[in-house]
Motif scaffolding. Sequence first.
Motif, PDB file in Angstrom:
ATOM      1  N   ASP A  78       0.755  -1.308   0.159  1.00 20.20           N
ATOM      2  CA  ASP A  78      -0.009   0.120   0.170  1.00 20.20           C
ATOM      3  C   ASP A  78       0.692   1.159   0.044  1.00 20.20           C
ATOM      4  O   ASP A  78       0.448   2.229  -0.559  1.00 20.20           O
ATOM      5  CB  ASP A  78      -1.048  -0.259   1.030  1.00 20.20           C
ATOM      6  N   GLU A  79       1.986   1.305   0.726  1.00 20.75           N
ATOM      7  CA  GLU A  79       2.790   2.350   0.629  1.00 20.75           C
ATOM      8  C   GLU A  79       3.311   2.563  -0.456  1.00 20.75           C
ATOM      9  O   GLU A  79       3.418   3.762  -1.262  1.00 20.75           O
ATOM     10  CB  GLU A  79       3.988   2.091   1.603  1.00 20.75           C
ATOM     11  N   SER A  82       1.188   3.987  -3.563  1.00 25.84           N
ATOM     12  CA  SER A  82       0.418   5.292  -3.250  1.00 25.84           C
ATOM     13  C   SER A  82       0.793   6.289  -4.396  1.00 25.84           C
ATOM     14  O   SER A  82       0.247   7.439  -4.631  1.00 25.84           O
ATOM     15  CB  SER A  82       0.850   6.007  -2.166  1.00 25.84           C
ATOM     16  N   ASP A  83       1.856   6.111  -5.320  1.00 28.84           N
ATOM     17  CA  ASP A  83       2.472   6.762  -6.214  1.00 28.84           C
ATOM     18  C   ASP A  83       1.385   6.987  -7.528  1.00 28.84           C
ATOM     19  O   ASP A  83       1.041   5.615  -7.831  1.00 28.84           O
ATOM     20  CB  ASP A  83       3.645   6.327  -6.723  1.00 28.84           C
ATOM     21  N   LYS A  87       0.011   3.614 -10.519  1.00 28.10           N
ATOM     22  CA  LYS A  87      -1.274   3.264 -11.050  1.00 28.10           C
ATOM     23  C   LYS A  87      -1.492   3.416 -12.369  1.00 28.10           C
ATOM     24  O   LYS A  87      -2.250   2.810 -13.178  1.00 28.10           O
ATOM     25  CB  LYS A  87      -2.167   3.956 -10.232  1.00 28.10           C
ATOM     26  N   SER A 221      -8.465   2.191  -7.287  1.00 21.02           N
ATOM     27  CA  SER A 221      -7.059   2.556  -6.786  1.00 21.02           C
ATOM     28  C   SER A 221      -6.761   1.937  -5.494  1.00 21.02           C
ATOM     29  O   SER A 221      -5.580   1.685  -5.144  1.00 21.02           O
ATOM     30  CB  SER A 221      -7.124   4.049  -6.640  1.00 21.02           C
ATOM     31  N   ASP A 222      -7.987   1.622  -4.761  1.00 25.74           N
ATOM     32  CA  ASP A 222      -7.762   1.296  -3.491  1.00 25.74           C
ATOM     33  C   ASP A 222      -7.563  -0.485  -3.492  1.00 25.74           C
ATOM     34  O   ASP A 222      -7.257  -1.006  -2.455  1.00 25.74           O
ATOM     35  CB  ASP A 222      -8.797   1.762  -2.564  1.00 25.74           C
ATOM     36  N   PRO A 226      -3.182  -2.290  -5.593  1.00 26.36           N
ATOM     37  CA  PRO A 226      -2.220  -3.000  -4.585  1.00 26.36           C
ATOM     38  C   PRO A 226      -2.174  -4.448  -4.911  1.00 26.36           C
ATOM     39  O   PRO A 226      -1.101  -4.983  -4.850  1.00 26.36           O
ATOM     40  CB  PRO A 226      -2.789  -2.746  -3.214  1.00 26.36           C
TER      41      PRO A 226
END
Length: 512
Positions: A78-79, A82-83, A87, A221-222, A226
Motif C-alpha cells: 500500500d505504501e 500510493s504513487d 497506478k 485504486s484502493d 495494490p
Amino acid sequence: MDKSTMQDQHRHDYCVRVKNFGPIKEGNIELRPLTVFVGPGNTGKSYLATLIYALHRYFAGSSDKFPYGSPWRSGFIDEKISDPEIKKDLDAWLVSAEEGGELPSLSAHVEDTIRSIIEEARDMAMPLEKEILRCFGAESVSELIRNPGEKMADIIVDLHQRDERTGLQYRLGIRRGDDFSVTGKIIDCKMPFSDLVPSSVDIRELHRFMSIYERYPLGKSDVFHPRLLANLVDLIQDALADSVRRNAYYLPTDRIGVIRSHQVVVSTLLQRAAMAGLRSAADLPMLSGILADFLEQLIQMASSRESKRKANGDMLASHMEKTVLRGQVHVDNSDANYPYFVYQPEGWKAKLPLMRSSSMVSELAPIVLYLRQIVRSGDILIIEEPESHLHPAMQIEVARLLAEVVRSGIQVVITTHSEWVLDELASMVLTSQVEEADQATRDKAKNGLLPDEVGVWLFKRQGTHEEVVVEELEMDDAGLYPSGFDHVAVDQHNRWAKIASRIEESNRPWLS
C-alpha cells in the motif's frame, strides 16, 4: 533418461556462503545435482545441510501449505502503490496485456518499485528466522554462532537463473542478542521483469485481477492496483527464487532409531500433550524440525502410501530392495490407520517387524519408502550418512543407486565419512567420459555422472583454533577426490608394519 533431459531437470543449482555459522568459520558451496559433504565429525556438515533444508522449507512454503504465507501480503504494498504514476503505468500495462500476444514490458517505474520491494525483504525476517530455529531445534539465533569470539554470522544465498540474464541474492545476518535480518539484491537484471514469468501464468492471474477491476470500477485504486502489484511481485520473486522453491526432504542420522521406535515416540508425545498445563515442560527435550518432519512423514505414509506412489520412484525403490536389501519393505496399516513398517526377505512368506531386522535394512528402509511414496522428480533429498551400518560392497551399491536417483530428476545432498562412496562417485564421473571402450564399459557408461553434476566439499579444521573451512574437492590426477582418507590408511599401515617388524625382531634371538 538421457543426459540432456537430466541436465534440463537439474536447472536449480545455487550457491550458499556462510561465515561464522555454527562450527564453520567460512564456507562457499554450490548445490549440484549430487552434492557431497565430507569431513571429520563436528565440522558442520549437518549444520549446512540443515540450513539448506530450512531455506527450501521457507521458500517452497507458498505452494505447500506453509504456515507463514507470502511475505509480500502486507501494508508495504500500500505504501508503494500510493504513487499515482505507478497506478497509471499499471493501467496502461493491463490494457496492453489484454490485447493478447506476448506480455508487454513493465515500465521502468514499476520495475524499480518491484525491485525495491523484493530487495527490502521487509517481511521475510521473522518467518525465515522461525523456520531456521524450528529446523535446528534452537531457542534463539544466537545459538547458531558457536565461536564465542564472534559477534555476527553471515549467510549469503546466490540464486542463479539458467540463462544468466539475472539473479537474486539474499543475505541473512545473525547477531548476538538474537538479531536476525534479511536483505535482498537483484543482480544484473537486463530484461523486463514480466519476461521472467511464463505467459500462461501471467494471463491466468491477469484474468483473475481483471474481474476485480471490473467489479470495483470506482474503487480500483484502493483495491485493484495494490493486489495487482502484489501479484506481480509474487510471480517475479518466485521465478527468481525458483531454485529453492522446491520441496525438500531430510533423512537424519538417527532415522534408524526413529523408524524403529516411532510408535513409542508418538505415544509418549500424546501422553505429554494430555498432561499439558499439569506439569512443567522444562524437562522435555527440544524436538528439532528435522526430526519432527521425519516423524510426521512416517505417520502420513499410512493414509497416502498408494495415492503418492510414483512409477519412477517405485522402480528406484524396487531396485534398491533387489540389489541391496535382498527383500521388500512394506507399510502396513494398523486398526488406527497408523503405519507399521515391516521387512520381507526374498523367498519368505512371513514379514519381520522392522525393529527386528538388521541395522542395514532399518538404515536403508526410509530411503526406499521416501523414493516410493514421497519424493518425486524436482524435489531435493538430503541424506545423512547413507553408508551407515553397510558393508563396503553395499556402500558402493548405494552410491550407484544415488546416481540413479539423480538421473531421475531428484537433487541429492549427502553427508558421508565413506572412502568407498567417494571412490565410486569418482569412478562414475570417469565412466561418463569414456568415449570408446569395450561393451561392458559402454553398458556401464549410462550409470555415469558428468563432472559438473557432482560437487564434493571438504569440511576441514585448520589454524591454531582448528577453525572449520569448507572447500571444494576437485579430482586429482589419479581420478580420485583427495578427501584425506588415504592418509588414515597409510598411517594405519605404517603402524601395522612397525609393530610387525618389532615382533619379527623379537623372534630372532641371535640378534639380541
